[in-house]
Write a protein that holds these residues in place. Structure first.
Motif: not given
Lengths: 583, 643
Positions: B71-72, B76-77, B79-80, B85, B87, B90
């Motif tokens: 996930x991270x 997530x990363x 998309x930072x 972004x 989703x 995800x």
């Protein structure tokens, strides 16, 4: 109830206080650890900052050490507090039981007292440890993890809050339902065990009547019922695991989704997210723990109640103020004595008894079961108090005497007598701690016990098993008489104490009494006419009243009950093999 | 006292402390497999299902742990910093994980649900098996085992087995799978770090081993002290009234305090070590985490072997979830060891040899047709032994009369020590035979032989001319009534207790039997008459009343031969007379063996046997024996030691 139990913490107050303190410290440290772990990942690993990793790592080790210290201390004090509490409970109960009068003892029964001193105390010990270690820790851990979560992100923390409420509610329902079924189950299970126990001890009867299959069927029905209840109860309990998993997984998914959005919009770091997930576990685990503690406390309530009953019981007979410390002689007087075991019962056990016994007299007492022979003599050494009227020994009311003085001077050989594990000598010295071996031997000769003791492998140093299991009934009775003689009492009471002794020995004992201790007043309760025939006077008891009093000849002539018993016994109903204990 | 005739071991009421008793398990593997086989006999499919469910739910859990990292790292990363972004990826991944989770939850539920039936069902079967088997064991088993110990099989030992089946084994399996899957994942990620983690596990194991050894030592000490304290409590509470009479309160408190203090000392230490196990392991786990973070950090930064930062983060998660199951295993191992000991005791009972019965002569209702006796279904009041000769298949009927003959019988409870020697005796139908003699002379033993509670070593016992070994035990015992000295009553109504003698008896028959035994009078005065429930072995009845019920029970069975053990306990003369009358009525017209304690019984006997040290030393009628001036004369006049 809490107050009564709380008093028993005594010297372990410090431990009881420190345990939760250390548990809280441990919780705080445990809450800090995920923060540091998060930081190691966020600022160390992610940013490639080795120094930060080592710094945080050192910090974490420091915290781990503090936590370790707190954990060990908490464990140590918790153990001390709970085992100490148990020790004090046992001691307090035991001490209080020692002050109990016969009436108090009757109320509880031996088995009841043993359970309270053993099983019930263990239950409370475990519950107390659980309370000290978990009861404060779990809610505290829940709150602190929750607070930390709120500090990191209120949005995510509110998810936890909802989860806690839902899971908490569900757990409460499960516990309630399950407890209901479990208490039913325990009842059935106890009944099953009780009937098994019965069957084991009655194995001869079962076999003699060829009832094996009948008993097996009975058992199978009962065990089937236990099975059904067990399944029903467990079906509820097994919801626990999946429910917990469901909540945890839902939280993880929700947090991941919300967290991802927040990280992307830069309101949360990845480290924060890991920390939050760790708190999630902390919170839900604490909740689970709380429900367990709750169950445990509920289950130990019954034990707590039983223990309190003993602790709060007041002895019905106590020493008077300014007690009389000397018994003048062995004269006894009953003046309008009425006695009830229970104040509320209608018919008295003894009804308006008047009686005068001179010092040194030998009195026989005879009467059917339930005619209150034992009740009558029990009043003399103040094992029970008369409900009305007064009992006088040596010219003074028994209530004025120091209890120990009175009981040392009025020596009773109880009907249901007990020897204790220890040597013969040790048992005898219950009568007089400082008795020399010669004195012990002398008493045994009087009680016709010396003869068989000499024949024992180690004589007076022979070990007597618990309850006197290794001596015969007649030998036990003679040892008990010897033990009572060692007190050198003014009054000696034998409550059916030679029933298992053969007639010849019985006669010898009586003869020795008459010759050796003429000044001691002797009261002899017996079933056998031959045991009391030669007494100065014989009292015939019937339904709580004195039916007749006089010598053997007088009673034979004038007392119907006495005559009936006498005729029945000479007519062949007497024991045939009285001689069997002789060897 | 009948109890002394039997080879009962151990002091009365003295229970050995729990956990110390019983043999050590010598072959744990064998015992373990036997338990598994026992469960698998009926629940093999369920066990497999449970195993599968455990595997699936563990894997789902591990998958969940890994998901957080994915996930991270993957969602997530990237998309930072992105302004728009997306989703959906995800969402997809989460949906996938949600499915895994759902499967995990379902499996966990199915597992508990199935296991519940396996456990409860096995417990029920085990109880039923134990009980059924116990009922078939010879009296010798009950005479040679402490009843408290037998009882504890049904409570403590069965409980440890339940624990093992429902918790320990599934937990172990769960932990083992977790350990393996986590270990594999760790090895894939990074080998040096895995080694480091394993090394720390080693440290953890050594530490907990040390603590466990300490704690075990004190637990043993605690157990011994509990035994002492409980023993003292039991003894003192039983003798509490004597303590009062002898003003021994202070001494008894002093002694108790000493024992109590010793118990506290050992209990404190035992609990202390048990308590610190958890924090020590948890902090060693944290230490392992930190070490891995530092070493892993160095590896990742130095980029040794392509180890990435993301990899380290994953590894750290695994490190965390590795320590927990290790602790679990060590905890469960302990309880399995206990369960094996309990299991061994339970199986020892099941392995005990059941009472064998090679008898083939049966008892049947009969009637007379001319000279011949024939079998019939209706009640005739006449019974016959049906003797099928094995050699030629012919059937003989012998009328049941109640003639009992002992022919040169030798007997001992063990082969080493004989208690009866060359016993000869002859009881004509309807005769009353009395046994007298001192305690331990063998009176009770003789009665134990007639109904084959024990089998004789040498000689023969014949019943109506038939060797009793040829008679089916059940039929033999049906033909014998027995009234024991200690009355045993069951938790049930008075009616049911009497009916125990004849299960199909009508209420009227029960009442008639009670009347015959002189029990009707007191029964009617009980709160609910015949429907009064007795409990605790009839604790609320007097000794005499209990005896009357026992006589009524024998009366309803209406056997041709009676064995009576007269009570020695002193009941008052009036009650005694009632009991005596009841016994006399019961004895009328039956062959009776009576262990006599009462002069009237002895006087009215047709023949008196005087026993001494397992031999019949005198026999004859009362008058005859008095004339002989032997042992009987001594016993009768009660002058045995005066002369």
């Amino acid at each position: 109830m809490l107050k009564t139990l709380g008093k028993q913490i005594k010297e372990f107050k410090k431990d009881s206080f420190l345990t939760p303190c250390f548990m809280i410290l441990e919780v705080i440290m445990e809450t800090l650890i995920p923060v540091l772990m998060g930081s190691i990942i966020d600022n160390g690993v992610e940013k490639g900052d080795m120094r930060h990793i080592i710094l945080m790592g050192l910090g974490m080790i420091g915290i781990a050490l503090v936590s370790l210290y707190a954990g060990i201390m908490g464990g140590k004090y918790g153990a001390r507090a709970s085992t100490g509490f148990a020790k004090n409970l046992r001691e307090a109960m035991y001490n209080n039981i020692q002050t109990f009068s016969f009436a108090n003892i009757d109320k509880f029964s031996t088995a009841g007292l043993v359970t309270r001193l053993t099983t019930d105390v263990t239950n409370l010990q475990n519950a107390y440890q659980m309370i000290l270690r978990m009861c404060i820790r779990a809610p505290f851990s829940l709150i602190i993890a929750m607070t930390a979560s709120f500090l990191i992100s209120a949005r995510i923390a509110s998810i936890y809050l909802i989860a806690v409420i839902i899971l908490g509610g569900a757990l409460a329902i499960i516990v309630r339902l399950a407890m209901k079924y479990f208490s039913q189950l325990f009842e059935k299970y106890d009944a099953l065990n009780a009937s098994t126990q019965e069957n084991i001890s009655a194995s001869r009867v079962v076999k003699a009547y060829v009832r094996e299959d009948y008993e097996i069927n009975k058992f199978k029905n009962a065990s089937g019922a236990v099975y059904k209840l067990g399944v029903r109860a467990e079906k509820i309990v097994i919801m626990n695991g999946p429910l917990m998993m469901f909540t945890v997984y839902c939280c993880i998914l929700l947090i991941s989704w919300v967290g991802a959005h927040m990280i992307v919009s830069d309101t949360l770091t990845t480290g924060n997210l890991t920390a939050l997930l760790a708190y999630c576990m902390n919170i839900l685990m604490s909740l689970m723990m709380l429900s367990m503690v709750f169950v445990m406390i509920t289950m130990s309530m019954a034990s707590a109640k039983r223990i309190c009953e003993v602790l709060e019981e007041k002895a019905t007979i106590c020493n008077p103020e300014n007690p009389v410390m000397e018994v003048k002689d062995g004269s006894i007087r009953f003046s309008h004595v009425t006695f009830r075991y229970n104040e509320n019962s209608e018919s008295p056990v003894l009804d308006d008894i008047n009686l005068d016994i001179k010092a040194g007299e030998t009195i026989g007492i005879i009467g059917g079961t339930g005619s209150s022979k034992t009740s009558l003599v029990n009043l003399i050494s103040r094992l029970y108090d008369a409900s009305q009227g007064s009992v006088l020994v040596g010219g003074r009311d028994v209530k004025e005497y120091d209890l120990e003085t009175l009981r040392n001077q009025v020596s009773v050989v109880l009907q249901k007598n007990v020897l204790f594990s220890g040597t013969v000598l040790e048992n005898l010295r219950w009568g007089d701690e400082n008795a020399t071996e010669e004195e012990c031997k002398r008493a045994c000769e009087l009680a016709c016990a010396d003869e068989f003791i000499q024949k024992m492998p180690e004589g007076y140093n022979t070990y007597i098993e618990q309850g006197g299991a290794n001596v015969s009934g007649g030998q036990k009775q003679r040892l008990c008489i010897a033990r009572a003689l060692l007190k050198k009492p003014c009054v000696l009471i034998l409550d059916d104490s030679t029933s298992a002794v053969d007639t010849a020995t019985d006669a010898k004992i009586r003869h020795a009494f008459a010759k050796e201790i003429p000044n001691t007043t002797k009261l002899i309760i017996a079933q056998r006419i031959s045991s009391i025939q030669g007494a100065d006077r014989i009292i015939v008891m019937n339904e709580g009243k004195i039916d007749g009093i006089g010598t053997h000849e007088e009673l034979l002539a004038g007392n119907a009950i006495y005559r009936e018993v006498y005729e029945a016994q000479t007519d062949g109903a007497r024991d045939f093999d009285e001689g069997k204990e002789a060897n | 006292m009948a109890a002394q005739d039997r080879p009962v071991k151990g002091p009365m009421g003295g229970r050995p402390p729990r956990g110390v008793r019983g043999p050590k398990v010598e072959n744990p593997k064998k015992e373990f497999l036997r338990i598994i086989r026992y469960v698998a006999k009926y629940y093999a499919v369920q066990m497999v299902l449970v195993a599968i469910c455990i595997v699936v739910s563990v894997l789902a859990n591990v998958q969940g742990t890994m998901f957080i990292q994915t996930l991270i790292d993957q969602y997530i990363k990237p998309m930072i910093g992105s302004s728009n972004p997306d989703f959906s990826g995800l969402l997809h991944a989460m949906a996938r994980v949600a499915v895994f989770y759902a499967i995990g939850i379902a499996c966990s539920y199915i597992q508990s649900f199935t296991l519940l039936f396996v456990t409860q069902g096995t417990m029920r079967r085990l109880r039923d098996d134990m009980y059924s088997h116990m009922e078939k064991l010879p009296i010798k088993y009950f005479d040679t085992h402490i009843h408290g110990d037998i009882m504890s099989l049904y409570t403590n030992d069965i409980d440890t087995l339940r624990q093992m089946i429902s918790q320990s084994i599934p937990q172990m399996l769960n932990s083992a799978i977790t350990i393996v899957s986590v270990l594999v994942s760790m090895i894939i990620l990074n080998i040096p770090l895995t080694v480091l983690t394993l090394a720390m596990v080693g440290v953890m194991m050594i530490c907990s081993g040390k603590i466990a050894a300490n704690s075990g030592k004190y637990f043993k000490e605690q157990q011994a002290n509990i035994g002492k304290v409980n023993g003292y409590i039991e003894e003192m509470m039983t003798g509490q009234k004597v303590v009062k009479v002898f003003c021994h309160e202070d001494k008894s408190i002093e002694e108790f305090n000493k024992l109590n203090q010793e118990l506290f000392d050992s209990a404190y230490k035992a609990n202390k070590f048990a308590n610190i196990m958890m924090p020590v392991n948890a902090q060693l786990g944290n230490l392992s985490y930190v070490l891995c973070a530092c070493v892993g950090g160095a590896l990742a930064l130095g980029n040794v072997g392509g180890f990435t930062v993301g990899g380290l983060a994953s590894f750290l998660t695994f490190n965390k979830s590795f320590n927990m199951p290790i602790n679990q295993v060590s905890m469960q191992l302990n309880s399995i060891v206990m369960a094996l000991a309990g299991g061994k005791r339970v199986f020892d009972l099941l392995d005990e040899k059941a009472e064998v019965d090679e008898g083939y002569v049966t008892l049947v209702r009969a009637k007379r047709e001319g000279d011949k006796i024939v079998e019939c279904q209706e009640r005739t009041g006449m019974w016959a032994w049906k003797h099928e000769h094995q050699a030629d298949g012919t059937v003989d009927y012998v009328e049941l009369k109640g003639e009992v003959v002992f022919d040169d019988v030798d007997f001992g409870y063990t082969d080493e020590k004989m208690v009866l020697h060359n016993v000869d005796l002859y009881a004509h139908p309807g005769e009353k035979i009395a046994f007298v003699g001192s305690t331990g002379a063998g009176k009770t033993t003789i009665t134990n032989l007639i109904n084959r509670f024990y089998d004789i070593q040498d000689g023969k016992i014949r019943y109506d001319g038939i060797n009793i070994n040829k008679i089916k035990k059940a039929d033999l015992r049906h033909s014998l009534g027995i009234v024991l000295q200690d009355t045993h009553l069951f938790t049930a109504t008075v009616m049911e207790n009497i009916r125990f003698g004849k299960l199909d008896a009508t209420d009227e028959e029960v009442i008639a039997a009670a009347k015959l035994a002189n029990a009707d009078g007191f029964i009617r005065q009980l709160p609910d008459g015949y429907q009064t429930v007795l409990s605790g072995d009839g604790a609320n009845l007097s000794q005499g009343q209990r005896q009357l019920l026992s006589i009524a029970r024998a009366a309803i069975a209406d056997p041709p031969v009676l064995i009576l053990d007269e009570a020695t306990s002193s009941i008052d003369t009036r009650t005694e007379k009632i009991v005596q009358d009841g016994m006399d009525k019961l004895m009328k017209g039956r062959t009776t063996f009576v262990i006599a304690h009462r002069l009237s019984t002895v006087k009215n006997s047709d023949c008196i046997m005087v026993l001494e040290q397992g031999r019949i030393i005198e026999r004859g009628t009362h008058e005859h024996l008095l004339e002989e001036k032997g042992k009987y004369y001594q016993l009768y006049t009660g002058n045995s030691i005066a002369q």
